[in-house]
Structures are given as structure tokens and as C-alpha cells.
Design a protein around this motif. Structure first.
Motif, PDB file in Angstrom:
ATOM      1  N   ARG A 108      -1.588  15.378  -1.884  1.00 56.92           N
ATOM      2  CA  ARG A 108      -1.512  15.485  -0.430  1.00 56.92           C
ATOM      3  C   ARG A 108      -2.197  14.276   0.236  1.00 56.92           C
ATOM      4  NH1 ARG A 108      -4.835  19.565   0.640  1.00 56.92           N
ATOM      5  NH2 ARG A 108      -3.645  20.807  -0.843  1.00 56.92           N
ATOM      6  N   THR A 109      -3.347  13.881  -0.281  1.00 56.35           N
ATOM      7  CA  THR A 109      -4.075  12.745   0.277  1.00 56.35           C
ATOM      8  C   THR A 109      -3.284  11.449   0.139  1.00 56.35           C
ATOM      9  OG1 THR A 109      -6.168  13.815  -0.281  1.00 56.35           O
ATOM     10  CG2 THR A 109      -6.233  11.449   0.153  1.00 56.35           C
ATOM     11  N   PHE A 110      -2.676  11.224  -1.029  1.00 53.00           N
ATOM     12  CA  PHE A 110      -1.881  10.012  -1.229  1.00 53.00           C
ATOM     13  C   PHE A 110      -0.686   9.963  -0.294  1.00 53.00           C
ATOM     14  CE2 PHE A 110      -3.513  10.108  -5.838  1.00 53.00           C
ATOM     15  CZ  PHE A 110      -4.637   9.379  -5.495  1.00 53.00           C
ATOM     16  N   HIS A 111      -0.023  11.098  -0.082  1.00 48.85           N
ATOM     17  CA  HIS A 111       1.104  11.139   0.844  1.00 48.85           C
ATOM     18  C   HIS A 111       0.653  10.868   2.278  1.00 48.85           C
ATOM     19  CE1 HIS A 111       4.330  12.161  -1.808  1.00 48.85           C
ATOM     20  NE2 HIS A 111       3.780  13.296  -2.204  1.00 48.85           N
ATOM     21  N   GLY A 135       0.808  -1.217   0.000  1.00 46.75           N
ATOM     22  CA  GLY A 135       0.000   0.000   0.000  1.00 46.75           C
ATOM     23  C   GLY A 135       0.838   1.263   0.000  1.00 46.75           C
ATOM     24  N   ILE A 136       1.930   1.258   0.762  1.00 51.94           N
ATOM     25  CA  ILE A 136       2.813   2.429   0.784  1.00 51.94           C
ATOM     26  C   ILE A 136       3.372   2.687  -0.600  1.00 51.94           C
ATOM     27  CG2 ILE A 136       5.042   3.278   1.606  1.00 51.94           C
ATOM     28  CD1 ILE A 136       4.412   2.012   4.287  1.00 51.94           C
ATOM     29  N   THR A 137       3.904   1.648  -1.231  1.00 49.67           N
ATOM     30  CA  THR A 137       4.482   1.844  -2.566  1.00 49.67           C
ATOM     31  C   THR A 137       3.419   2.237  -3.573  1.00 49.67           C
ATOM     32  OG1 THR A 137       4.308  -0.526  -3.013  1.00 49.67           O
ATOM     33  CG2 THR A 137       6.407   0.273  -2.170  1.00 49.67           C
ATOM     34  N   LEU A 138       2.234   1.670  -3.453  1.00 47.67           N
ATOM     35  CA  LEU A 138       1.151   1.996  -4.381  1.00 47.67           C
ATOM     36  C   LEU A 138       0.726   3.457  -4.243  1.00 47.67           C
ATOM     37  CD1 LEU A 138      -0.923   0.890  -6.455  1.00 47.67           C
ATOM     38  CD2 LEU A 138      -2.427   0.522  -4.517  1.00 47.67           C
ATOM     39  N   PHE A 139       0.526   3.931  -3.015  1.00 49.74           N
ATOM     40  CA  PHE A 139       0.081   5.303  -2.826  1.00 49.74           C
ATOM     41  C   PHE A 139       1.162   6.313  -3.179  1.00 49.74           C
ATOM     42  CE2 PHE A 139      -3.383   3.413  -0.330  1.00 49.74           C
ATOM     43  CZ  PHE A 139      -4.440   4.070  -0.919  1.00 49.74           C
ATOM     44  N   GLU A 140       2.420   5.974  -2.938  1.00 51.77           N
ATOM     45  CA  GLU A 140       3.493   6.880  -3.361  1.00 51.77           C
ATOM     46  C   GLU A 140       3.591   6.929  -4.885  1.00 51.77           C
ATOM     47  OE1 GLU A 140       5.306   9.156  -1.805  1.00 51.77           O
ATOM     48  OE2 GLU A 140       4.117   8.677  -0.041  1.00 51.77           O
ATOM     49  N   PHE A 141       3.362   5.796  -5.547  1.00 51.86           N
ATOM     50  CA  PHE A 141       3.332   5.797  -7.001  1.00 51.86           C
ATOM     51  C   PHE A 141       2.158   6.630  -7.517  1.00 51.86           C
ATOM     52  CE2 PHE A 141       1.845   3.983 -11.034  1.00 51.86           C
ATOM     53  CZ  PHE A 141       2.972   4.244 -11.816  1.00 51.86           C
ATOM     54  N   MET A 142       1.021   6.545  -6.843  1.00 45.87           N
ATOM     55  CA  MET A 142      -0.141   7.344  -7.236  1.00 45.87           C
ATOM     56  C   MET A 142       0.146   8.832  -7.055  1.00 45.87           C
ATOM     57  SD  MET A 142      -3.064   4.835  -5.668  1.00 45.87           S
ATOM     58  CE  MET A 142      -4.437   5.914  -5.868  1.00 45.87           C
ATOM     59  N   ALA A 143       0.862   9.196  -6.001  1.00 45.15           N
ATOM     60  CA  ALA A 143       1.238  10.595  -5.798  1.00 45.15           C
ATOM     61  C   ALA A 143       2.172  11.052  -6.905  1.00 45.15           C
ATOM     62  CB  ALA A 143       1.881  10.782  -4.429  1.00 45.15           C
ATOM     63  N   TYR A 144       3.150  10.211  -7.259  1.00 45.07           N
ATOM     64  CA  TYR A 144       4.075  10.543  -8.347  1.00 45.07           C
ATOM     65  C   TYR A 144       3.320  10.694  -9.665  1.00 45.07           C
ATOM     66  CZ  TYR A 144       7.900  10.101 -11.661  1.00 45.07           C
ATOM     67  OH  TYR A 144       8.766  10.312 -12.685  1.00 45.07           O
ATOM     68  N   ASN A 145       2.376   9.812  -9.916  1.00 43.45           N
ATOM     69  CA  ASN A 145       1.571   9.888 -11.133  1.00 43.45           C
ATOM     70  C   ASN A 145       0.753  11.183 -11.167  1.00 43.45           C
ATOM     71  OD1 ASN A 145       0.443   9.096 -13.542  1.00 43.45           O
ATOM     72  ND2 ASN A 145      -1.117   7.805 -12.577  1.00 43.45           N
TER      73      ASN A 145
END
Length: 80
Positions: free
Chosen positions: A55-58, A16-26
Motif C-alpha cells: 500500500r505504501t509503495f503504491h 521513482g514511479i517505476t521503481l516503487f511499482e516494481f517494489m510493490a510487485y516484488n
């Protein structure tokens, strides 16, 4: 049985951490290419507030990280 659930929870939180950080990068890439200026936060394509999404993804990734730390700190109490 509880140990298996504990390990699965840790793995899912790490994913989940990697997924949400990838979503923030995207979303940051979208912010660059879907707005006229970097100060604009509203996407011209989807009309989504990209700054709020980033901000939400982070925040979610940070909460997952804190949850992992809590699970690791209280491992003995959880697995009793």
C-alpha cells in the motif's frame, strides 16, 4: 539552469514511479511465497507487514505521478 533542474526532476520522478511499482510487485511476490495464506500479511521470513508495504509503495508512486502532473501543468510558472 532551472530548466536543467526541471528536466532532471521529471526524469527522477519517472524513475521513482517505476521503481516503487516494481517494489510493490516484488512485495506481492513475497506475499504469495512467504505466507501460508493470501489473507495473511505478515511475512514468515522477515516478519514485515507486506500488505502495508504494498500500500505504501503504491501511494508513493501515485504521489510521484501527481507531482509530475503538477510540474507539467505549471511548467511556465516554474521556469520563469
Amino acid at each position: 539552469m532551472r530548466k536543467i533542474i526541471y528536466i532532471i526532476a521529471l526524469i527522477l520522478l519517472l524513475v521513482g514511479i517505476t521503481l516503487f511499482e516494481f517494489m510493490a510487485y516484488n512485495s506481492m511476490v513475497s506475499l504469495k511465497y512467504e505466507t501460508h495464506e493470501l489473507n495473511d500479511c505478515i511475512s514468515l521470513v522477515s516478519e514485515i507487514d507486506l500488505c502495508r508495504a504494498i500500500r505504501t509503495f503504491h501511494i508513493i508512486a501515485i504521489l510521484f505521478g501527481l507531482t509530475i502532473m503538477g510540474l507539467l501543468i505549471y511548467k511556465k510558472r516554474i521556469l520563469k
